[in-house]
Motif scaffolding. Structure first.
Motif, PDB file in Angstrom:
ATOM      1  N   ALA A   1       0.813  -1.206   0.000  1.00 35.74           N
ATOM      2  CA  ALA A   1       0.000   0.000   0.000  1.00 35.74           C
ATOM      3  C   ALA A   1       0.855   1.269   0.000  1.00 35.74           C
ATOM      4  N   VAL A   2       2.157   1.156   0.249  1.00 34.91           N
ATOM      5  CA  VAL A   2       3.037   2.329   0.311  1.00 34.91           C
ATOM      6  C   VAL A   2       3.323   2.834  -1.096  1.00 34.91           C
ATOM      7  N   ASP A   3       3.232   4.157  -1.278  1.00 36.20           N
ATOM      8  CA  ASP A   3       3.506   4.779  -2.579  1.00 36.20           C
ATOM      9  C   ASP A   3       5.023   4.905  -2.758  1.00 36.20           C
ATOM     10  N   THR A   4       5.576   4.160  -3.699  1.00 36.33           N
ATOM     11  CA  THR A   4       7.020   4.192  -3.973  1.00 36.33           C
ATOM     12  C   THR A   4       7.306   4.732  -5.368  1.00 36.33           C
ATOM     13  N   SER A   5       6.395   5.512  -5.913  1.00 40.63           N
ATOM     14  CA  SER A   5       6.554   5.973  -7.293  1.00 40.63           C
ATOM     15  C   SER A   5       7.770   6.883  -7.468  1.00 40.63           C
ATOM     16  N   GLY A   6       8.161   7.661  -6.470  1.00 40.49           N
ATOM     17  CA  GLY A   6       9.302   8.564  -6.600  1.00 40.49           C
ATOM     18  C   GLY A   6      10.589   8.013  -6.028  1.00 40.49           C
ATOM     19  N   VAL A   7      10.595   6.754  -5.645  1.00 38.86           N
ATOM     20  CA  VAL A   7      11.770   6.164  -5.014  1.00 38.86           C
ATOM     21  C   VAL A   7      12.557   5.369  -6.046  1.00 38.86           C
ATOM     22  N   GLU A   8      13.854   5.669  -6.118  1.00 34.66           N
ATOM     23  CA  GLU A   8      14.716   4.963  -7.067  1.00 34.66           C
ATOM     24  C   GLU A   8      15.062   3.578  -6.528  1.00 34.66           C
ATOM     25  N   GLU A   9      15.096   2.608  -7.422  1.00 39.57           N
ATOM     26  CA  GLU A   9      15.452   1.242  -7.017  1.00 39.57           C
ATOM     27  C   GLU A   9      16.911   1.187  -6.589  1.00 39.57           C
ATOM     28  N   MET A  10      17.214   0.278  -5.651  1.00 46.84           N
ATOM     29  CA  MET A  10      18.594   0.090  -5.239  1.00 46.84           C
ATOM     30  C   MET A  10      18.846  -1.383  -4.945  1.00 46.84           C
ATOM     31  N   GLN A  11      20.097  -1.775  -5.088  1.00 48.70           N
ATOM     32  CA  GLN A  11      20.456  -3.159  -4.831  1.00 48.70           C
ATOM     33  C   GLN A  11      20.869  -3.372  -3.383  1.00 48.70           C
ATOM     34  N   ARG A  12      21.464  -2.331  -2.779  1.00 50.01           N
ATOM     35  CA  ARG A  12      21.945  -2.445  -1.406  1.00 50.01           C
ATOM     36  C   ARG A  12      21.558  -1.181  -0.641  1.00 50.01           C
ATOM     37  N   PRO A  13      21.380  -1.279   0.668  1.00 48.92           N
ATOM     38  CA  PRO A  13      20.987  -0.099   1.435  1.00 48.92           C
ATOM     39  C   PRO A  13      22.117   0.892   1.660  1.00 48.92           C
ATOM     40  N   VAL A  14      23.360   0.498   1.394  1.00 50.68           N
ATOM     41  CA  VAL A  14      24.503   1.396   1.546  1.00 50.68           C
ATOM     42  C   VAL A  14      25.296   1.411   0.250  1.00 50.68           C
ATOM     43  N   ALA A  15      25.951   2.528  -0.025  1.00 53.26           N
ATOM     44  CA  ALA A  15      26.768   2.619  -1.232  1.00 53.26           C
ATOM     45  C   ALA A  15      28.063   1.840  -1.014  1.00 53.26           C
ATOM     46  N   LEU A  16      28.441   1.071  -2.004  1.00 48.39           N
ATOM     47  CA  LEU A  16      29.682   0.318  -1.905  1.00 48.39           C
ATOM     48  C   LEU A  16      30.838   1.175  -2.390  1.00 48.39           C
ATOM     49  N   VAL A  17      31.924   1.102  -1.662  1.00 54.10           N
ATOM     50  CA  VAL A  17      33.121   1.842  -2.011  1.00 54.10           C
ATOM     51  C   VAL A  17      34.262   0.840  -2.073  1.00 54.10           C
ATOM     52  N   ASN A  18      35.111   0.971  -3.079  1.00 56.59           N
ATOM     53  CA  ASN A  18      36.253   0.081  -3.192  1.00 56.59           C
ATOM     54  C   ASN A  18      37.217   0.382  -2.049  1.00 56.59           C
ATOM     55  N   VAL A  19      37.368  -0.561  -1.142  1.00 57.34           N
ATOM     56  CA  VAL A  19      38.229  -0.357   0.019  1.00 57.34           C
ATOM     57  C   VAL A  19      39.613  -0.965  -0.195  1.00 57.34           C
ATOM     58  N   LEU A  20      39.865  -1.466  -1.393  1.00 52.64           N
ATOM     59  CA  LEU A  20      41.163  -2.065  -1.671  1.00 52.64           C
ATOM     60  C   LEU A  20      42.170  -0.980  -2.025  1.00 52.64           C
ATOM     61  N   ARG A  21      43.388  -1.173  -1.591  1.00 56.22           N
ATOM     62  CA  ARG A  21      44.436  -0.215  -1.916  1.00 56.22           C
ATOM     63  C   ARG A  21      44.975  -0.519  -3.307  1.00 56.22           C
ATOM     64  N   ASP A  22      45.676   0.445  -3.880  1.00 58.04           N
ATOM     65  CA  ASP A  22      46.324   0.227  -5.158  1.00 58.04           C
ATOM     66  C   ASP A  22      47.420  -0.826  -5.001  1.00 58.04           C
ATOM     67  N   ASP A  23      47.597  -1.638  -6.011  1.00 50.43           N
ATOM     68  CA  ASP A  23      48.617  -2.680  -5.990  1.00 50.43           C
ATOM     69  C   ASP A  23      49.944  -2.059  -6.424  1.00 50.43           C
ATOM     70  N   VAL A  24      50.720  -1.688  -5.424  1.00 54.14           N
ATOM     71  CA  VAL A  24      51.997  -1.029  -5.689  1.00 54.14           C
ATOM     72  C   VAL A  24      53.120  -1.984  -5.297  1.00 54.14           C
ATOM     73  N   PRO A  25      54.058  -2.250  -6.206  1.00 52.00           N
ATOM     74  CA  PRO A  25      55.165  -3.142  -5.851  1.00 52.00           C
ATOM     75  C   PRO A  25      55.972  -2.554  -4.703  1.00 52.00           C
ATOM     76  N   GLY A  26      56.382  -3.430  -3.813  1.00 55.28           N
ATOM     77  CA  GLY A  26      57.168  -2.994  -2.664  1.00 55.28           C
ATOM     78  C   GLY A  26      58.565  -3.585  -2.698  1.00 55.28           C
ATOM     79  N   GLU A  27      59.180  -3.549  -1.563  1.00 54.43           N
ATOM     80  CA  GLU A  27      60.548  -4.060  -1.429  1.00 54.43           C
ATOM     81  C   GLU A  27      60.557  -5.575  -1.633  1.00 54.43           C
ATOM     82  N   VAL A  28      61.554  -6.054  -2.339  1.00 54.76           N
ATOM     83  CA  VAL A  28      61.693  -7.475  -2.611  1.00 54.76           C
ATOM     84  C   VAL A  28      62.870  -8.009  -1.806  1.00 54.76           C
ATOM     85  N   PHE A  29      62.677  -9.148  -1.146  1.00 58.18           N
ATOM     86  CA  PHE A  29      63.765  -9.744  -0.387  1.00 58.18           C
ATOM     87  C   PHE A  29      64.784 -10.375  -1.326  1.00 58.18           C
ATOM     88  N   ALA A  30      65.998 -10.281  -0.942  1.00 55.44           N
ATOM     89  CA  ALA A  30      67.063 -10.919  -1.714  1.00 55.44           C
ATOM     90  C   ALA A  30      66.961 -12.428  -1.540  1.00 55.44           C
TER      91      ALA A  30
END
Length: 96
Positions: free
Chosen positions: A42-71
């Motif tokens: 019975a709730v009017d949802t005509s002006g509500v945009e559809e969503m897949q998740r209740p929170v926005a997803l943000v990429n929490v992964l860091r950039d893959d940067v090469p680091g020090e290599v052991f000899a």
């Protein structure tokens, strides 16, 4: 809201063997749940945009940067056992 035939069908699908008291309680609970869905419809949802998740997803992964290599000497000193320039580890999978 839910009749005896529907309750029997649901109990059969769920492989439930309900006593008469359980059937009565289950019918009441299911009717309440279906009543909540009717309220939601019975709730009017005509002006509500559809969503897949209740929170926005943000990429929490860091950039893959090469680091020090052991000899290789440092790696060999840290390894429990070396064989032909590679670290030897105990077998973890049995062979048939």
């Amino acid at each position: 809201m839910i009749d005896a035939a529907q309750l029997d069908h649901l109990a059969q699908l769920a492989r439930l063997h309900l006593t008469p008291e359980e059937r009565e309680a289950m019918a009441g609970d299911l009717s309440s749940i279906l009543g909540y869905f009717e309220q939601l419809q019975a709730v009017d949802t005509s002006g509500v945009e559809e969503m897949q998740r209740p929170v926005a997803l943000v990429n929490v992964l860091r950039d893959d940067v090469p680091g020090e290599v052991f000899a290789p000497e440092v790696v060999a000193a840290l390894a429990p056992e070396m064989q032909a320039g590679q670290i030897r580890v105990p077998r973890t999978v049995e062979q048939d």
